[in-house]
Design a protein around this motif. Structure first.
Motif, PDB file in Angstrom:
ATOM      1  N   ASN A 150      36.486  30.310 -18.845  1.00 20.00           N
ATOM      2  CA  ASN A 150      35.387  31.092 -18.285  1.00 20.00           C
ATOM      3  C   ASN A 150      34.922  30.545 -16.941  1.00 20.00           C
ATOM      4  N   TYR A 151      34.940  29.216 -16.788  1.00 17.63           N
ATOM      5  CA  TYR A 151      34.409  28.604 -15.582  1.00 17.63           C
ATOM      6  C   TYR A 151      35.501  28.425 -14.528  1.00 17.63           C
ATOM      7  N   MET A 152      35.152  28.764 -13.289  1.00 20.14           N
ATOM      8  CA  MET A 152      36.044  28.510 -12.162  1.00 20.14           C
ATOM      9  C   MET A 152      35.226  27.959 -11.004  1.00 20.14           C
ATOM     10  N   TYR A 153      35.874  27.124 -10.192  1.00 22.17           N
ATOM     11  CA  TYR A 153      35.173  26.382  -9.150  1.00 22.17           C
ATOM     12  C   TYR A 153      35.982  26.407  -7.858  1.00 22.17           C
ATOM     13  N   TRP A 154      35.271  26.350  -6.738  1.00 24.30           N
ATOM     14  CA  TRP A 154      35.897  26.111  -5.437  1.00 24.30           C
ATOM     15  C   TRP A 154      35.316  24.831  -4.855  1.00 24.30           C
ATOM     16  N   TYR A 155      36.213  23.916  -4.463  1.00 26.07           N
ATOM     17  CA  TYR A 155      35.829  22.662  -3.827  1.00 26.07           C
ATOM     18  C   TYR A 155      36.512  22.573  -2.463  1.00 26.07           C
ATOM     19  N   ARG A 156      35.908  21.769  -1.599  1.00 24.27           N
ATOM     20  CA  ARG A 156      36.615  21.352  -0.408  1.00 24.27           C
ATOM     21  C   ARG A 156      36.740  19.830  -0.416  1.00 24.27           C
ATOM     22  N   GLN A 157      37.856  19.347   0.095  1.00 27.46           N
ATOM     23  CA  GLN A 157      38.103  17.908   0.116  1.00 27.46           C
ATOM     24  C   GLN A 157      38.324  17.470   1.552  1.00 27.46           C
ATOM     25  N   ASP A 158      37.514  16.529   1.992  1.00 24.58           N
ATOM     26  CA  ASP A 158      37.600  16.003   3.345  1.00 24.58           C
ATOM     27  C   ASP A 158      37.587  14.485   3.288  1.00 24.58           C
ATOM     28  N   THR A 159      38.333  13.881   4.171  1.00 21.49           N
ATOM     29  CA  THR A 159      38.362  12.420   4.255  1.00 21.49           C
ATOM     30  C   THR A 159      36.951  11.896   4.476  1.00 21.49           C
ATOM     31  N   GLY A 160      36.564  10.939   3.653  1.00 21.70           N
ATOM     32  CA  GLY A 160      35.231  10.364   3.780  1.00 21.70           C
ATOM     33  C   GLY A 160      34.149  11.104   3.012  1.00 21.70           C
ATOM     34  N   HIS A 161      34.518  12.236   2.407  1.00 23.60           N
ATOM     35  CA  HIS A 161      33.524  13.013   1.653  1.00 23.60           C
ATOM     36  C   HIS A 161      33.938  13.278   0.211  1.00 23.60           C
ATOM     37  N   GLY A 162      35.159  13.053  -0.113  1.00 23.54           N
ATOM     38  CA  GLY A 162      35.608  13.340  -1.469  1.00 23.54           C
ATOM     39  C   GLY A 162      35.635  14.832  -1.732  1.00 23.54           C
TER      40      GLY A 162
END
Lengths: 113, 114
Positions: free
Chosen positions: B30-42
Motif C-alpha cells: 500500500n505504501y510507496m515513497y519517493w526519495y532523493r539521494q545526494d552526497t552529504g545528505h543521504g
C-alpha cells in the motif's frame, strides 16, 4: 535539523577486522531502527533492524548495539569481507503516528585492498 | 523478478523542462515513497502515499508533485526543473500498516538538469 546522525562519514578497515559504524538520534519517540546497505548502482536494501525494547540484535556477522538512554546505536561488522564494501544508512521510525523513516547521511565502508 | 522498477534509469533535461519519473511495484504494497539521494545528505523523503489517490508530503517537497494512480504506480513530476534538482531518485514500497515494515527500493533514476 538533522535528527539522525552517522559517523564516521567513511571507514576503511583490513579484511578480517571488526568495523564499527555509529548512529545517534534526537527524537525520543523513535523506537525502530533499521540499517540499510547500499551497493554502487543499486537501491538500498534492509540489512538488520532493532526495536528500542532490545539492546542487541545479531544476524551473522552483523550486530546492532543499542543504548536508549544515550540515544545511540552502532553496527558492528565482524570478520569484514570484501563483499561488505557498501554505504550503510542508519534510519529511525517513531513509535506512533507516521510510519516514515528518517535516514542518516550514511557511512561509506570499504576494505583495504 | 524485480519487485520495484523505475523508469527512466537516466534522464537529462534543461532548466525549466518538464520531467516525469515513474515507479511500479508488484509487491501488492500500500505504501510507496519517493526519495532523493545526494552526497552529504543521504536519503531525503520527497512525497509518499498509502494508496491510490492518496498523497502525503515528505521533508523536501518543494518543486515536486506526485501522483499515485493505482496501487502499483507512483509518479514524481518536476514541472519546472532546476539544476538543484539534479540528483539520484529512489522509489520504495512497504507493506500496509507500515510500522516496522521493510521498505523495498527500486534501482534509482539519475536525473541531470542542465
Amino acid at each position: 535539523q538533522q535528527q539522525v546522525r552517522q559517523s564516521p562519514q567513511s571507514l576503511t578497515v583490513w579484511e578480517g577486522e571488526t568495523a564499527i559504524l555509529n548512529c545517534s538520534y534526537e527524537d525520543s519517540t523513535f523506537n525502530y531502527f533499521p540499517w540499510y546497505q547500499q551497493f554502487p548502482g543499486e537501491g538500498p536494501a534492509l540489512l538488520i533492524s532493532i526495536r528500542s525494547v532490545s539492546d542487541k540484535k545479531e544476524d551473522g556477522r552483523f550486530t546492532i548495539f543499542f543504548n536508549k538512554r544515550e540515544k545511540k546505536l552502532s553496527l558492528h561488522i565482524t570478520d569484514s569481507q570484501p563483499g561488505d564494501s557498501a554505504t550503510y544508512f542508519c534510519a529511525a521510525q517513531p513509535g506512533t503516528g507516521s510510519n516514515r523513516l528518517t535516514f542518516g547521511k550514511g557511512t561509506k565502508f570499504s576494505l583495504i585492498p | 523478478e524485480a519487485a520495484v522498477t523505475q523508469s527512466p534509469r537516466n534522464k537529462v533535461t534543461v532548466t525549466g523542462g518538464n520531467v516525469t519519473l515513474s515507479c511500479r511495484q508488484t509487491n501488492s504494497h500500500n505504501y510507496m515513497y519517493w526519495y532523493r539521494q545526494d552526497t552529504g545528505h543521504g536519503l531525503r523523503l520527497i512525497h509518499y502515499s498509502y494508496g491510490a489517490g492518496n498523497l502525503q508530503i515528505g521533508d523536501v517537497p518543494d518543486g515536486y508533485k506526485a501522483t499515485r494512480t493505482t496501487q502499483e504506480d507512483f509518479f514524481l513530476l518536476l514541472e519546472l526543473a532546476s539544476p538543484s534538482q539534479t540528483s539520484l531518485y529512489f522509489c520504495a514500497s512497504s507493506d500496509s500498516g507500515g510500522r516496522d515494515a521493510e521498505q523495498f527500493f527500486g534501482p534509482g533514476t539519475r536525473l541531470t538538469v542542465l
